[in-house]
Design a protein around this motif. Structure first.
Motif, PDB file in Angstrom:
ATOM      1  N   CYS A  14     -14.479   4.255  -6.532  1.00  0.00           N
ATOM      2  CA  CYS A  14     -13.883   2.961  -5.548  1.00  0.00           C
ATOM      3  C   CYS A  14     -12.368   2.980  -6.171  1.00  0.00           C
ATOM      4  N   THR A  15     -11.894   3.380  -7.242  1.00  0.00           N
ATOM      5  CA  THR A  15     -10.407   3.226  -7.354  1.00  0.00           C
ATOM      6  C   THR A  15      -9.526   4.279  -6.785  1.00  0.00           C
ATOM      7  N   LEU A  16     -10.349   5.777  -7.195  1.00  0.00           N
ATOM      8  CA  LEU A  16      -9.351   6.606  -6.398  1.00  0.00           C
ATOM      9  C   LEU A  16      -9.474   6.573  -4.744  1.00  0.00           C
ATOM     10  N   ILE A  17     -10.532   6.185  -4.323  1.00  0.00           N
ATOM     11  CA  ILE A  17     -10.474   6.048  -2.708  1.00  0.00           C
ATOM     12  C   ILE A  17      -9.779   5.204  -2.125  1.00  0.00           C
ATOM     13  N   TRP A  18      -9.900   3.893  -2.717  1.00  0.00           N
ATOM     14  CA  TRP A  18      -9.284   2.470  -2.375  1.00  0.00           C
ATOM     15  C   TRP A  18      -7.862   2.698  -3.045  1.00  0.00           C
ATOM     16  N   GLY A  19      -7.586   3.554  -3.737  1.00  0.00           N
ATOM     17  CA  GLY A  19      -6.157   3.650  -4.142  1.00  0.00           C
ATOM     18  C   GLY A  19      -5.482   4.443  -3.130  1.00  0.00           C
ATOM     19  N   SER A  20      -6.018   5.240  -2.382  1.00  0.00           N
ATOM     20  CA  SER A  20      -5.361   6.149  -1.677  1.00  0.00           C
ATOM     21  C   SER A  20      -5.534   5.554   0.107  1.00  0.00           C
ATOM     22  N   THR A  21      -6.273   4.572   0.303  1.00  0.00           N
ATOM     23  CA  THR A  21      -6.693   4.075   1.589  1.00  0.00           C
ATOM     24  C   THR A  21      -5.242   3.523   2.198  1.00  0.00           C
TER      25      THR A  21
END
Length: 301
Positions: A14-21
């Motif tokens: 969650c954090t890696l993906i939403w942090g890059s979106t």
């Protein structure tokens, strides 16, 4: 494998993906109506999930009551949340939004108690409060020179509506998942109903819809649909099912840190003592909220 369902792995996804979106979203800004992009994003995600269920022969059949609950959750999570969020971004800086997003944890704690009759976990409240302090320290330099005007007040109201809507959607989702409903069923139907309502809102708003002609827009759209929606929301809902909507909401305090790490690489973000201290406090708050410090204490006691 068990590792893929562990809380640590789900948090990381969650954090890696939403942090890059946020990078992908920048390729969509000013290309067309933002709510049109949101509708396309979740519409593609819902269609891909439906297609997967058709191939894998997984049933999406649910009861009428489940349709009502999932439809309501979808409206709050994907229509109202994003409508208010994008409206807020027109009036206030993203740093303030990151700080205000921490309110979602408190909303989740209270609404979870009211509607699900589940106890308020003090470790979550304590961890969230530390996380809020850490986020303020991280983004404090961006508050300098921020003017207080009518636009700021409107932005605050929109952001409040966004995070309250997200919290209601979170608690409804936890209620649905408590009944042994699959995450795939929930995400498919909630996104489907959310997309329908999003396009209704878009039509009523009279926004001009233009089909972008830049390839970067569609590359970003696919990334947001597959990674930001199917994978990240799938992981988040799984996390919500395993540890509750109060603890899982701590993700909103973690992915801004990833966003800053990405900004360091692509935009030359310069870390300060304040931001480093803020990150440490956020991570410490996460350890408290997840009960990791208690387990460590009992292990060595």
């Amino acid at each position: 494998m068990q590792i893929f369902s562990s809380n640590t792995f789900l948090f990381a996804i969650c954090t890696l993906i939403w942090g890059s979106t946020w990078i992908a979203i920048t390729f969509q800004v000013n290309e067309t109506a933002l709510m049109f992009s949101v509708g396309l994003r979740f519409g593609i995600a819902a269609m891909l999930m439906g297609f997967w269920c058709l191939i894998a022969r997984k049933t999406l059949k649910i009861t009428f009551k489940q349709h009502l609950l999932m439809g309501t959750a979808g409206i709050f999570l994907y229509t109202l949340d994003y409508t208010f969020l994008y409206a807020a971004q027109q009036h206030i800086v993203s740093a303030l939004l990151a700080v205000l997003s921490s309110a979602m944890i408190y909303f989740n704690v209270v609404l979870r108690r009211i509607f699900l009759k589940k106890p308020i976990r003090l470790d979550v409240v304590a961890g969230a409060t530390l996380g809020l302090i850490g986020i303020v320290l991280i983004f404090s330099p961006e508050f300098e020179g921020m003017s207080t005007n009518q636009g700021l007040a409107i932005g605050l109201l929109f952001s409040l509506g966004s995070f309250l809507s997200a919290s209601i959607g979170n608690v409804l989702s936890e209620k649905i998942l408590d009944k042994d409903t699959s995450v795939l069923q929930l995400n498919f139907w909630a996104m489907t109903y959310g997309v329908i309502c999003t396009f209704i809102v878009l039509g009523l708003s009279g926004s001009q819809i233009i089909m972008p002609d830049k390839p970067s827009y569609y590359i970003a759209l696919i990334y947001l649909a597959i990674f930001g929606s199917i994978i990240a929301f799938g992981a988040y809902m799984r996390l919500l099912k395993q540890i509750g909507s109060d603890k899982s909401a701590y993700v909103v305090l973690l992915y801004p840190i990833v966003a800053l790490a990405v900004s360091t690489v692509f935009e030359g973000y310069i870390w300060t003592l304040s931001s480093i201290l803020g990150v440490i406090i956020v991570l410490f708050g996460n350890a408290i909220a997840m009960g990791k410090l208690n387990r460590l204490f009992h292990r060595f006691a």
